[in-house]
Design a protein around this motif. Structure first.
Motif, PDB file in Angstrom:
ATOM      1  N   LYS A   1       0.861  -1.183   0.000  1.00  9.14           N
ATOM      2  CA  LYS A   1       0.000   0.000   0.000  1.00  9.14           C
ATOM      3  C   LYS A   1       0.897   1.232   0.000  1.00  9.14           C
ATOM      4  O   LYS A   1       1.241   1.761   1.057  1.00  9.14           O
ATOM      5  N   PRO A   2       1.290   1.699  -1.187  1.00 13.68           N
ATOM      6  CA  PRO A   2       2.238   2.810  -1.257  1.00 13.68           C
ATOM      7  C   PRO A   2       1.678   4.150  -0.776  1.00 13.68           C
ATOM      8  O   PRO A   2       2.441   5.031  -0.414  1.00 13.68           O
ATOM      9  N   TYR A   3       0.361   4.279  -0.740  1.00  6.87           N
ATOM     10  CA  TYR A   3      -0.252   5.536  -0.304  1.00  6.87           C
ATOM     11  C   TYR A   3      -1.192   5.252   0.863  1.00  6.87           C
ATOM     12  O   TYR A   3      -2.179   4.532   0.704  1.00  6.87           O
ATOM     13  N   ALA A   4      -0.902   5.838   2.003  1.00  2.12           N
ATOM     14  CA  ALA A   4      -1.686   5.578   3.216  1.00  2.12           C
ATOM     15  C   ALA A   4      -3.140   6.006   3.080  1.00  2.12           C
ATOM     16  O   ALA A   4      -4.026   5.409   3.692  1.00  2.12           O
ATOM     17  N   ASP A   5      -3.393   7.008   2.252  1.00  3.49           N
ATOM     18  CA  ASP A   5      -4.747   7.541   2.142  1.00  3.49           C
ATOM     19  C   ASP A   5      -5.542   6.970   0.962  1.00  3.49           C
ATOM     20  O   ASP A   5      -6.611   7.457   0.628  1.00  3.49           O
ATOM     21  N   ARG A   6      -5.042   5.901   0.334  1.00  6.24           N
ATOM     22  CA  ARG A   6      -5.738   5.280  -0.791  1.00  6.24           C
ATOM     23  C   ARG A   6      -5.900   3.786  -0.542  1.00  6.24           C
ATOM     24  O   ARG A   6      -5.056   3.167   0.098  1.00  6.24           O
ATOM     25  N   PRO A   7      -6.962   3.199  -1.089  1.00  3.45           N
ATOM     26  CA  PRO A   7      -7.118   1.750  -0.942  1.00  3.45           C
ATOM     27  C   PRO A   7      -6.026   1.021  -1.742  1.00  3.45           C
ATOM     28  O   PRO A   7      -5.448   1.574  -2.668  1.00  3.45           O
ATOM     29  N   THR A   8      -5.759  -0.203  -1.361  1.00  2.00           N
ATOM     30  CA  THR A   8      -4.774  -1.004  -2.081  1.00  2.00           C
ATOM     31  C   THR A   8      -5.242  -1.214  -3.509  1.00  2.00           C
ATOM     32  O   THR A   8      -6.392  -1.594  -3.740  1.00  2.00           O
ATOM     33  N   THR A   9      -4.360  -0.962  -4.457  1.00  2.97           N
ATOM     34  CA  THR A   9      -4.723  -1.125  -5.854  1.00  2.97           C
ATOM     35  C   THR A   9      -3.906  -2.208  -6.540  1.00  2.97           C
ATOM     36  O   THR A   9      -4.221  -2.610  -7.634  1.00  2.97           O
ATOM     37  N   MET A  10      -2.866  -2.683  -5.879  1.00  2.00           N
ATOM     38  CA  MET A  10      -2.012  -3.698  -6.480  1.00  2.00           C
ATOM     39  C   MET A  10      -2.127  -4.987  -5.673  1.00  2.00           C
ATOM     40  O   MET A  10      -2.306  -4.956  -4.470  1.00  2.00           O
ATOM     41  N   GLN A  11      -2.017  -6.099  -6.330  1.00  2.00           N
ATOM     42  CA  GLN A  11      -2.171  -7.394  -5.673  1.00  2.00           C
ATOM     43  C   GLN A  11      -0.809  -7.966  -5.269  1.00  2.00           C
ATOM     44  O   GLN A  11      -0.369  -8.995  -5.781  1.00  2.00           O
ATOM     45  N   TYR A  12      -0.158  -7.271  -4.336  1.00  2.00           N
ATOM     46  CA  TYR A  12       1.146  -7.698  -3.824  1.00  2.00           C
ATOM     47  C   TYR A  12       1.081  -7.705  -2.304  1.00  2.00           C
ATOM     48  O   TYR A  12       0.495  -6.803  -1.705  1.00  2.00           O
ATOM     49  N   TYR A  13       1.693  -8.731  -1.697  1.00  2.00           N
ATOM     50  CA  TYR A  13       1.735  -8.836  -0.239  1.00  2.00           C
ATOM     51  C   TYR A  13       3.179  -8.969   0.217  1.00  2.00           C
ATOM     52  O   TYR A  13       4.024  -9.520  -0.503  1.00  2.00           O
ATOM     53  N   ALA A  14       3.445  -8.491   1.439  1.00  2.00           N
ATOM     54  CA  ALA A  14       4.784  -8.571   2.009  1.00  2.00           C
ATOM     55  C   ALA A  14       5.179 -10.028   2.230  1.00  2.00           C
ATOM     56  O   ALA A  14       4.384 -10.836   2.721  1.00  2.00           O
TER      57      ALA A  14
END
Length: 115
Positions: A75-88
Motif C-alpha cells: 500500500k504505497p499511499y496511506a490515504d488510498r485503498p490497495t490497488t495492487m495485488q502484492y503482499y509482504a
C-alpha cells in the motif's frame, strides 16, 4: 514528501541480499521504478522491493498463505485503498533462500496467470 505518501526507496544492500537469495529462482533481474524496485523473472513482473520490504504478486489462490503469516498488502499511499495485488513476504521466508525461491516461483506463476 507529500502527505499520505511514504518513501518507496530501498537500500542497495537489501536489494542485493534479495537477489542473492533468489539466485536459484531463474533469471531474476531488478529494475528501479517509481522510487521502488521491480523484480522480473524471465521477463515476468512478480515482485516489488519498497522501503526495504519485499512484496510478491498474489491472487485468490495464494493470498491466504500470506494472510496466515500476518503479511500486509503493498500500500504505497496511506490515504488510498490497495490497488495492487502484492503482499509482504514474511521475514522468515526472506531469510531462507530455498523457501524464498519456492514463494517466488509461486508469485511468478500468479503473474503469468494474470496476463
Amino acid at each position: 514528501m507529500k502527505r499520505g505518501k511514504k518513501s518507496l526507496r530501498s537500500s542497495r544492500a537489501f536489494e542485493a541480499f534479495v537477489l542473492d537469495q533468489l539466485a536459484d529462482a531463474g533469471d531474476v533481474v531488478s529494475r528501479r521504478m517509481f522510487g521502488g524496485i521491480g523484480l522480473y523473472c524471465d521477463g515476468v513482473f512478480f515482485g516489488i522491493i519498497a522501503g526495504d520490504a519485499l512484496y510478491f504478486k498474489v491472487d485468490d489462490e495464494t493470498r491466504a498463505a500470506y494472510r496466515a503469516q500476518r503479511s500486509r498488502p503493498f500500500k504505497p499511499y496511506a490515504d488510498r485503498p490497495t490497488t495492487m495485488q502484492y503482499y509482504a513476504v514474511p521475514l522468515a521466508v526472506i531469510e531462507s533462500a530455498p523457501e524464498l525461491v519456492r514463494w517466488a516461483r509461486t508469485a511468478v506463476a500468479v503473474a503469468r496467470r494474470a496476463k
